[in-house]
Design an enzyme around this catalytic site. Structure first.
Site, PDB file in Angstrom:
ATOM      1  N   LYS A  62      -2.558-101.297  -6.555  1.00  0.00           N
ATOM      2  CA  LYS A  62      -2.691 -99.872  -6.223  1.00  0.00           C
ATOM      3  C   LYS A  62      -3.731 -99.251  -7.131  1.00  0.00           C
ATOM      4  CE  LYS A  62       1.965 -99.060  -4.593  1.00  0.00           C
ATOM      5  NZ  LYS A  62       3.317 -98.749  -5.033  1.00  0.00           N
ATOM      6  N   ARG A  71      -4.963 -96.034  -8.691  1.00  0.00           N
ATOM      7  CA  ARG A  71      -4.664 -94.610  -8.910  1.00  0.00           C
ATOM      8  C   ARG A  71      -5.978 -93.847  -8.998  1.00  0.00           C
ATOM      9  NH1 ARG A  71       0.631 -94.494  -7.846  1.00  0.00           N
ATOM     10  NH2 ARG A  71       1.591 -96.354  -8.717  1.00  0.00           N
ATOM     11  N   LYS A 129     -37.360 -84.954  10.618  1.00  0.00           N
ATOM     12  CA  LYS A 129     -37.323 -85.464   9.246  1.00  0.00           C
ATOM     13  C   LYS A 129     -36.704 -86.864   9.190  1.00  0.00           C
ATOM     14  CE  LYS A 129     -34.523 -86.069   6.154  1.00  0.00           C
ATOM     15  NZ  LYS A 129     -35.002 -87.365   5.693  1.00  0.00           N
ATOM     16  N   GLY A 139     -37.711 -91.494  -0.241  1.00  0.00           N
ATOM     17  CA  GLY A 139     -36.883 -91.833  -1.399  1.00  0.00           C
ATOM     18  C   GLY A 139     -37.652 -91.691  -2.699  1.00  0.00           C
ATOM     19  N   GLN A 164     -40.383 -92.643  -3.475  1.00  0.00           N
ATOM     20  CA  GLN A 164     -41.838 -92.522  -3.320  1.00  0.00           C
ATOM     21  C   GLN A 164     -42.247 -91.113  -2.884  1.00  0.00           C
ATOM     22  OE1 GLN A 164     -43.882 -96.284  -1.853  1.00  0.00           O
ATOM     23  NE2 GLN A 164     -41.896 -96.414  -0.865  1.00  0.00           N
ATOM     24  N   SER A 177     -26.473 -89.738  -8.455  1.00  0.00           N
ATOM     25  CA  SER A 177     -25.981 -90.190  -7.147  1.00  0.00           C
ATOM     26  C   SER A 177     -27.010 -89.821  -6.087  1.00  0.00           C
ATOM     27  CB  SER A 177     -24.650 -89.530  -6.828  1.00  0.00           C
ATOM     28  OG  SER A 177     -24.426 -89.583  -5.438  1.00  0.00           O
ATOM     29  N   ASP A 225     -30.299 -84.458   3.306  1.00  0.00           N
ATOM     30  CA  ASP A 225     -29.761 -83.189   3.810  1.00  0.00           C
ATOM     31  C   ASP A 225     -30.260 -82.024   2.949  1.00  0.00           C
ATOM     32  OD1 ASP A 225     -28.294 -84.564   5.714  1.00  0.00           O
ATOM     33  OD2 ASP A 225     -26.479 -84.637   4.498  1.00  0.00           O
TER      34      ASP A 225
HETATM   35  N1  ATP Z   1     -34.734 -92.252  -6.294  1.00  0.00           N
HETATM   36  C1  ATP Z   1     -35.382 -91.092  -6.128  1.00  0.00           C
HETATM   37  N2  ATP Z   1     -36.194 -90.626  -7.110  1.00  0.00           N
HETATM   38  C2  ATP Z   1     -36.859 -89.461  -6.981  1.00  0.00           C
HETATM   39  N3  ATP Z   1     -36.783 -88.687  -5.874  1.00  0.00           N
HETATM   40  C3  ATP Z   1     -35.996 -89.086  -4.848  1.00  0.00           C
HETATM   41  C4  ATP Z   1     -35.245 -90.315  -4.928  1.00  0.00           C
HETATM   42  N4  ATP Z   1     -34.525 -90.438  -3.788  1.00  0.00           N
HETATM   43  C5  ATP Z   1     -34.805 -89.340  -3.040  1.00  0.00           C
HETATM   44  N5  ATP Z   1     -35.683 -88.525  -3.658  1.00  0.00           N
HETATM   45  C6  ATP Z   1     -36.219 -87.231  -3.182  1.00  0.00           C
HETATM   46  O1  ATP Z   1     -35.383 -86.708  -2.141  1.00  0.00           O
HETATM   47  C7  ATP Z   1     -36.099 -86.666  -0.894  1.00  0.00           C
HETATM   48  C8  ATP Z   1     -35.186 -87.090   0.244  1.00  0.00           C
HETATM   49  O2  ATP Z   1     -34.653 -88.377  -0.025  1.00  0.00           O
HETATM   50  P1  ATP Z   1     -34.624 -89.624   0.978  1.00  0.00           P
HETATM   51  O3  ATP Z   1     -35.985 -89.971   1.441  1.00  0.00           O
HETATM   52  O4  ATP Z   1     -33.851 -90.671   0.255  1.00  0.00           O
HETATM   53  O5  ATP Z   1     -33.812 -89.030   2.209  1.00  0.00           O
HETATM   54  P2  ATP Z   1     -32.745 -89.738   3.175  1.00  0.00           P
HETATM   55  O6  ATP Z   1     -32.999 -91.206   3.212  1.00  0.00           O
HETATM   56  O7  ATP Z   1     -32.752 -88.974   4.431  1.00  0.00           O
HETATM   57  O8  ATP Z   1     -31.424 -89.456   2.358  1.00  0.00           O
HETATM   58  P3  ATP Z   1     -29.917 -89.515   2.846  1.00  0.00           P
HETATM   59  O9  ATP Z   1     -29.423 -90.833   2.363  1.00  0.00           O
HETATM   60  O10 ATP Z   1     -29.301 -88.351   2.142  1.00  0.00           O
HETATM   61  O11 ATP Z   1     -29.906 -89.394   4.341  1.00  0.00           O
HETATM   62  C9  ATP Z   1     -37.306 -87.586  -1.083  1.00  0.00           C
HETATM   63  O12 ATP Z   1     -38.378 -87.148  -0.268  1.00  0.00           O
HETATM   64  C10 ATP Z   1     -37.601 -87.439  -2.577  1.00  0.00           C
HETATM   65  O13 ATP Z   1     -38.388 -86.305  -2.820  1.00  0.00           O
HETATM   66 MG    MG Z   2     -31.218 -88.916   5.980  1.00  0.00          MG
END
Ligand code: ATP
Ligand code: MG
Length: 320
Positions: A27, A29, A185, A226, A228, A250, A256
């Site tokens: 379990k 907790r 997006k 992400g 980049q 996280s 979003d």
């Molecule tokens: N590891 C990271 N380091 C720096 N900036 C990040 C990172 N991850 C996300 N971002 C920023 O957040 C923006 C949106 O993230 P991402 O491209 O991961 O969106 P997503 O894949 O739609 O996310 P989700 O998983 O919430 O749907 C990116 O354009 C970037 O500016």
């Molecule tokens: Mg997304």
């Protein structure tokens, strides 16, 4: 008047908690239990509210979880437009393993909707006495909802002169683009699935985004990348922002939050370049909070200032 309406066809109650260590059979907790409203458009609405904007959230709601969703959104001051559904609204669970900070995310299947129920969602948008200027259509479609749901929503939006801001994936994304949206997006994975291209190089991203715009499928493509950063392409502008290097707590909710920042700033009259910078700041700020927690406005504003183009002092200017 609230200029923004979010539409979330597959909302959820997100239950999150942490436990010492995730192991089988025993379990576990849990502590730090939270219940948050969830689902793409619901998250966008909550984030817009947090940034200081106003927003209405339309979603199907069923059973006790549907009531709870409404209640949680009321508590955050978000105007709900719940559409009665027979099936119980789904829940999702996130558990953080405190030993190694790993996050386990369990998503239950979405509550199925009947044709009458999803049609009622479209009819409600069409009948709004105060039509929104922006409709954020975000998240997946639950069982029973046809792939062309967002395409149908795009046609309703055209009738009431609203702009669709779309964040979804797979066949629902492809079908909506056939109808045409104002802004889309995708992240890189969604964009690869959509185009069927490997998109290995930066130049390929830009060309594929341009192709969508020129085909009339979207006026604006905001491609999030992400760590980049992000790319924004419209007929008139090409904008590219590198990621802001941060210590990621996280990664949940960056996409979003990005969309929330973008739509909110556009709705208050910012130009594309400023709204795009604010979107990157909001997406990045989401990385600084644990679990499913939303980005903080003060982080967003600080990161936004970091992205502001600096005016370099002109040393050669003569003193008058
Ligand atoms: N590891 C990271 N380091 C720096 N900036 C990040 C990172 N991850 C996300 N971002 C920023 O957040 C923006 C949106 O993230 P991402 O491209 O991961 O969106 P997503 O894949 O739609 O996310 P989700 O998983 O919430 O749907 C990116 O354009 C970037 O500016
Ligand atoms: Mg997304």
């Amino acid at each position: 008047m609230t200029a923004i309406l979010t539409v979330t066809m597959n909302p959820s109650i997100d239950v999150s908690a942490s436990t010492e260590k995730v192991v089988p059979v025993r379990k576990l907790r849990c502590t730090n239990v939270r219940h948050d409203p969830g689902g793409g458009g619901v998250n966008v609405a909550r984030m817009i509210k947090r940034l200081g904007g106003d927003c209405r959230a339309l979603y199907p709601a069923g059973g006790a979880a549907g009531h709870r969703l409404r209640h949680l959104l009321d508590e955050e001051g978000i105007l709900s437009i719940p559409i009665q559904a027979a099936a119980e609204t789904r829940e999702s669970f996130t558990v953080v393993d405190q030993a190694n900070r790993d996050q386990y995310r369990f998503l239950l299947p979405g509550a199925p909707l009947s044709e009458a129920e999803w049609q009622a969602c479209l009819d409600r948008v069409a009948a709004l006495v105060e039509p929104p200027r922006y409709i954020v259509a975000s998240g997946s479609l639950p069982p029973g909802v046809p792939d062309d749901f967002f395409a149908r929503l795009a046609r309703v939006a055209a009738l009431i002169d609203a702009r669709i801001m779309l964040d979804t994936s797979g066949p629902a994304l492809a079908a909506a683009l056939e109808a045409g949206v104002h802004l889309v997006k995708p992240n890189l994975r969604e964009f690869r699935d959509l185009t069927g291209l490997p998109l290995d190089r930066e130049g390929d991203w830009e060309r594929a985004a341009e192709a969508l715009v020129h085909a009339g499928k979207a006026d604006i493509v905001a491609l999030t990348l992400g760590d980049q950063g992000a790319l924004l392409v419209s007929r008139d502008v090409h904008l590219r922002t590198r990621a802001i290097p941060v210590e990621v707590v996280s990664a949940v909710g960056a996409g979003d939050s990005f969309l929330a920042g973008l739509v909110w700033r556009l709705s208050v009259g910012d130009g594309l370049a400023d709204a795009f910078r604010y979107a990157v700041a909001t997406g990045t700020a989401a990385l600084l909070t644990p679990g499913t927690e939303l980005a903080r406005k003060r982080d967003t504003d600080r990161l936004y200032r970091q992205l502001m183009p600096h005016r370099t002092p002109d040393r050669n200017r003569k003193r008058i």
